[in-house]
Scaffold this motif. Structure first.
Motif, PDB file in Angstrom:
ATOM      1  N   SER A  23       0.839  -1.187   0.000  1.00 22.58           N
ATOM      2  CA  SER A  23       0.000   0.000   0.000  1.00 22.58           C
ATOM      3  C   SER A  23       0.875   1.238   0.000  1.00 22.58           C
ATOM      4  N   GLY A  24       0.428   2.279  -0.747  1.00 21.76           N
ATOM      5  CA  GLY A  24       1.188   3.508  -0.829  1.00 21.76           C
ATOM      6  C   GLY A  24       2.118   3.599  -2.013  1.00 21.76           C
ATOM      7  N   TYR A  25       2.278   2.540  -2.752  1.00 28.52           N
ATOM      8  CA  TYR A  25       3.152   2.541  -3.914  1.00 28.52           C
ATOM      9  C   TYR A  25       2.322   2.642  -5.184  1.00 28.52           C
ATOM     10  N   SER A  26       2.828   3.418  -6.129  1.00 23.88           N
ATOM     11  CA  SER A  26       2.120   3.603  -7.394  1.00 23.88           C
ATOM     12  C   SER A  26       2.360   2.412  -8.297  1.00 23.88           C
ATOM     13  N   SER A  27       1.318   2.032  -9.054  1.00 17.60           N
ATOM     14  CA  SER A  27       1.431   0.922  -9.990  1.00 17.60           C
ATOM     15  C   SER A  27       2.002   1.347 -11.331  1.00 17.60           C
ATOM     16  N   VAL A  28       2.163   2.670 -11.538  1.00 16.79           N
ATOM     17  CA  VAL A  28       2.710   3.171 -12.788  1.00 16.79           C
ATOM     18  C   VAL A  28       4.233   3.129 -12.710  1.00 16.79           C
ATOM     19  N   PRO A  29       4.905   2.425 -13.617  1.00 15.80           N
ATOM     20  CA  PRO A  29       6.368   2.364 -13.548  1.00 15.80           C
ATOM     21  C   PRO A  29       7.000   3.717 -13.868  1.00 15.80           C
ATOM     22  N   CYS A  30       7.926   4.128 -13.064  1.00 17.69           N
ATOM     23  CA  CYS A  30       8.624   5.395 -13.263  1.00 17.69           C
ATOM     24  C   CYS A  30      10.057   5.215 -12.772  1.00 17.69           C
ATOM     25  N   ARG A  31      11.001   5.225 -13.681  1.00 17.61           N
ATOM     26  CA  ARG A  31      12.381   4.927 -13.321  1.00 17.61           C
ATOM     27  C   ARG A  31      13.013   6.051 -12.508  1.00 17.61           C
ATOM     28  N   THR A  32      12.556   7.287 -12.725  1.00 13.69           N
ATOM     29  CA  THR A  32      13.187   8.416 -12.057  1.00 13.69           C
ATOM     30  C   THR A  32      12.527   8.759 -10.735  1.00 13.69           C
ATOM     31  N   ALA A  33      11.508   8.022 -10.288  1.00 11.50           N
ATOM     32  CA  ALA A  33      10.823   8.333  -9.047  1.00 11.50           C
ATOM     33  C   ALA A  33      11.674   7.849  -7.875  1.00 11.50           C
ATOM     34  N   MET A  34      11.998   8.761  -6.962  1.00  9.82           N
ATOM     35  CA  MET A  34      12.787   8.408  -5.803  1.00  9.82           C
ATOM     36  C   MET A  34      11.914   8.074  -4.607  1.00  9.82           C
ATOM     37  N   TYR A  35      10.734   8.688  -4.540  1.00 11.08           N
ATOM     38  CA  TYR A  35       9.841   8.514  -3.411  1.00 11.08           C
ATOM     39  C   TYR A  35       8.544   7.848  -3.874  1.00 11.08           C
ATOM     40  N   PRO A  36       7.911   7.073  -3.001  1.00 15.51           N
ATOM     41  CA  PRO A  36       6.594   6.519  -3.333  1.00 15.51           C
ATOM     42  C   PRO A  36       5.551   7.621  -3.457  1.00 15.51           C
ATOM     43  N   SER A  37       4.390   7.237  -3.925  1.00 12.00           N
ATOM     44  CA  SER A  37       3.353   8.223  -4.201  1.00 12.00           C
ATOM     45  C   SER A  37       2.747   8.817  -2.939  1.00 12.00           C
ATOM     46  N   ASN A  38       2.928   8.176  -1.779  1.00  5.12           N
ATOM     47  CA  ASN A  38       2.339   8.719  -0.562  1.00  5.12           C
ATOM     48  C   ASN A  38       3.201   9.788   0.086  1.00  5.12           C
ATOM     49  N   TYR A  39       4.385  10.073  -0.445  1.00  5.50           N
ATOM     50  CA  TYR A  39       5.246  11.110   0.099  1.00  5.50           C
ATOM     51  C   TYR A  39       4.766  12.478  -0.381  1.00  5.50           C
ATOM     52  N   MET A  40       4.759  13.462   0.525  1.00  9.93           N
ATOM     53  CA  MET A  40       4.266  14.805   0.231  1.00  9.93           C
ATOM     54  C   MET A  40       5.448  15.718  -0.091  1.00  9.93           C
ATOM     55  N   ASP A  41       5.162  16.760  -0.875  1.00 13.61           N
ATOM     56  CA  ASP A  41       6.188  17.749  -1.200  1.00 13.61           C
ATOM     57  C   ASP A  41       6.476  18.626   0.009  1.00 13.61           C
ATOM     58  N   PRO A  42       7.707  19.044   0.193  1.00 17.42           N
ATOM     59  CA  PRO A  42       8.041  19.892   1.349  1.00 17.42           C
ATOM     60  C   PRO A  42       7.494  21.300   1.185  1.00 17.42           C
ATOM     61  N   VAL A  43       7.173  21.939   2.297  1.00 17.84           N
ATOM     62  CA  VAL A  43       6.701  23.322   2.324  1.00 17.84           C
ATOM     63  C   VAL A  43       7.902  24.201   2.639  1.00 17.84           C
ATOM     64  N   LEU A  44       8.285  25.045   1.681  1.00 25.53           N
ATOM     65  CA  LEU A  44       9.483  25.858   1.823  1.00 25.53           C
ATOM     66  C   LEU A  44       9.192  27.240   2.387  1.00 25.53           C
ATOM     67  N   ASP A  45       7.963  27.716   2.233  1.00 25.06           N
ATOM     68  CA  ASP A  45       7.615  29.057   2.698  1.00 25.06           C
ATOM     69  C   ASP A  45       7.266  28.998   4.176  1.00 25.06           C
ATOM     70  N   LYS A  46       7.971  29.785   4.980  1.00 28.28           N
ATOM     71  CA  LYS A  46       7.720  29.766   6.412  1.00 28.28           C
ATOM     72  C   LYS A  46       6.400  30.436   6.786  1.00 28.28           C
ATOM     73  N   ASP A  47       5.891  31.302   5.907  1.00 26.73           N
ATOM     74  CA  ASP A  47       4.641  31.999   6.227  1.00 26.73           C
ATOM     75  C   ASP A  47       3.414  31.107   6.067  1.00 26.73           C
ATOM     76  N   ILE A  48       3.539  30.041   5.294  1.00 21.49           N
ATOM     77  CA  ILE A  48       2.408  29.143   5.062  1.00 21.49           C
ATOM     78  C   ILE A  48       2.308  28.165   6.227  1.00 21.49           C
ATOM     79  N   GLU A  49       1.128  28.079   6.806  1.00 20.25           N
ATOM     80  CA  GLU A  49       0.919  27.141   7.899  1.00 20.25           C
ATOM     81  C   GLU A  49       0.900  25.711   7.362  1.00 20.25           C
ATOM     82  N   ILE A  50       1.510  24.827   8.113  1.00 25.00           N
ATOM     83  CA  ILE A  50       1.582  23.431   7.700  1.00 25.00           C
ATOM     84  C   ILE A  50       0.190  22.818   7.781  1.00 25.00           C
ATOM     85  N   ALA A  51      -0.235  22.172   6.688  1.00 28.94           N
ATOM     86  CA  ALA A  51      -1.561  21.577   6.652  1.00 28.94           C
ATOM     87  C   ALA A  51      -1.611  20.348   7.557  1.00 28.94           C
ATOM     88  N   GLU A  52      -2.840  19.964   7.877  1.00 26.86           N
ATOM     89  CA  GLU A  52      -3.023  18.835   8.779  1.00 26.86           C
ATOM     90  C   GLU A  52      -2.524  17.528   8.172  1.00 26.86           C
TER      91      GLU A  52
END
Length: 227
Positions: A23-52
Motif C-alpha cells: 500500500s502507498g506505492y504507485s502501480s505506474v512504472p517510473c524509473r526516475t521516481a525516488m519517493y513513493p506516491s504517498n510522500y508529500m512535497d516539502p513546504v518551503l515558505d515559512k509563512d504558510i501554515e503546515i496543513a493537517e
C-alpha cells in the motif's frame, strides 16, 4: 538439479512480478521516481501554515540548492549554474556576488554625482538590474532546421520560457569570455554586460536583435512548423 533450480527461479520471478503491491506505492512504472506516491512535497515558505495532512505523512527531502532565506533568488541560482565550470560552484557564486557588489557601487556613485531630480531614475538594486537585463536579453523567436524535399529550411519558431532564459544566460557568459582585456576579472565583465543589457545596449542585445531579423527574413517558411 537443474530443473529444481529453474523452478525456484520461476517462482521467485512470479512473486516479484505479481500484481500485489504494498500500500502507498504507485502501480505506474517510473524509473526516475525516488519517493513513493504517498510522500508529500516539502513546504518551503515559512509563512504558510503546515496543513493537517502533512503532519502524519512522510515528506520528501528538500533539494540542497533551495533555501528559505529571503535573499534566495531562483534566477540567480540558475545563472550561477551556467557560470559554473568543473563543479566549482563556490567560485561561480563568488563571481556573481562580486558582480552584484560592483553593480551596487557603480550605481551609488552615479546617484551621488547626479542631481536631485536625475538621481530618482537611477536603479541601485542589483537584483532588479539583473532581472531587467535578463528580460531584455531573452529572445522571443528562434530558428529551427526543418528538412523538406531534400532541402533544409530555417523555420522561425517561438521559444519556450526555459529556452529564452538559457539563451540569454549563455550569450552573456560567452560575451564575458571573449573580452580581449585579460587583466579584467570575470566579475567586472559580468557587471559591465549586465549594465549594458539593463539599458538595452551591448553585444548580447545586438545578438538577440540579429536573431529576430533572421526570423523575420525567414517568415515565408513559417508554415513548415505544422508539416
Amino acid at each position: 538439479m537443474a530443473s529444481n533450480s529453474l523452478t525456484r527461479i520461476w517462482k521467485l520471478s512470479s512473486i516479484l512480478t505479481s500484481s500485489v503491491k504494498p500500500s502507498g506505492y504507485s502501480s505506474v512504472p517510473c524509473r526516475t521516481a525516488m519517493y513513493p506516491s504517498n510522500y508529500m512535497d516539502p513546504v518551503l515558505d515559512k509563512d504558510i501554515e503546515i496543513a493537517e495532512d502533512l503532519r502524519f505523512h512522510p515528506v520528501k527531502a528538500t533539494p540542497n540548492d533551495v533555501t528559505t532565506s529571503i535573499l534566495y533568488d531562483p534566477l540567480v541560482s540558475k545563472f550561477v549554474n551556467v557560470i559554473m565550470r568543473k563543479g566549482e560552484k563556490q567560485i561561480a557564486r563568488n563571481i556573481v556576488e562580486k558582480a552584484f557588489e560592483i553593480l551596487k557601487r557603480k550605481q551609488i556613485s552615479k546617484y551621488n554625482e547626479a542631481s536631485a531630480d536625475g538621481g530618482r531614475h537611477i536603479e541601485m538594486n542589483p537584483f532588479t538590474i539583473f532581472h531587467t537585463a535578463m528580460q531584455n536579453m531573452e529572445p522571443l523567436l528562434g530558428l529551427h532546421t526543418v528538412k523538406r524535399g531534400g532541402r533544409a529550411y530555417q523555420v522561425p519558431t517561438p521559444l519556450s520560457a526555459n529556452r529564452q532564459r538559457f539563451l540569454a544566460m549563455k550569450w552573456l557568459v560567452m560575451e564575458c569570455k571573449i573580452k580581449p582585456e585579460m587583466s579584467v576579472k570575470m566579475e567586472q565583465r559580468v557587471a559591465e554586460e549586465l549594465l549594458k543589457a539593463f539599458s538595452n545596449e551591448g553585444n548580447v542585445i545586438a545578438k538577440k536583435q540579429n536573431l529576430h531579423r533572421q526570423c523575420e527574413a525567414n517568415r515565408a517558411y513559417a508554415h513548415y512548423r505544422w508539416w
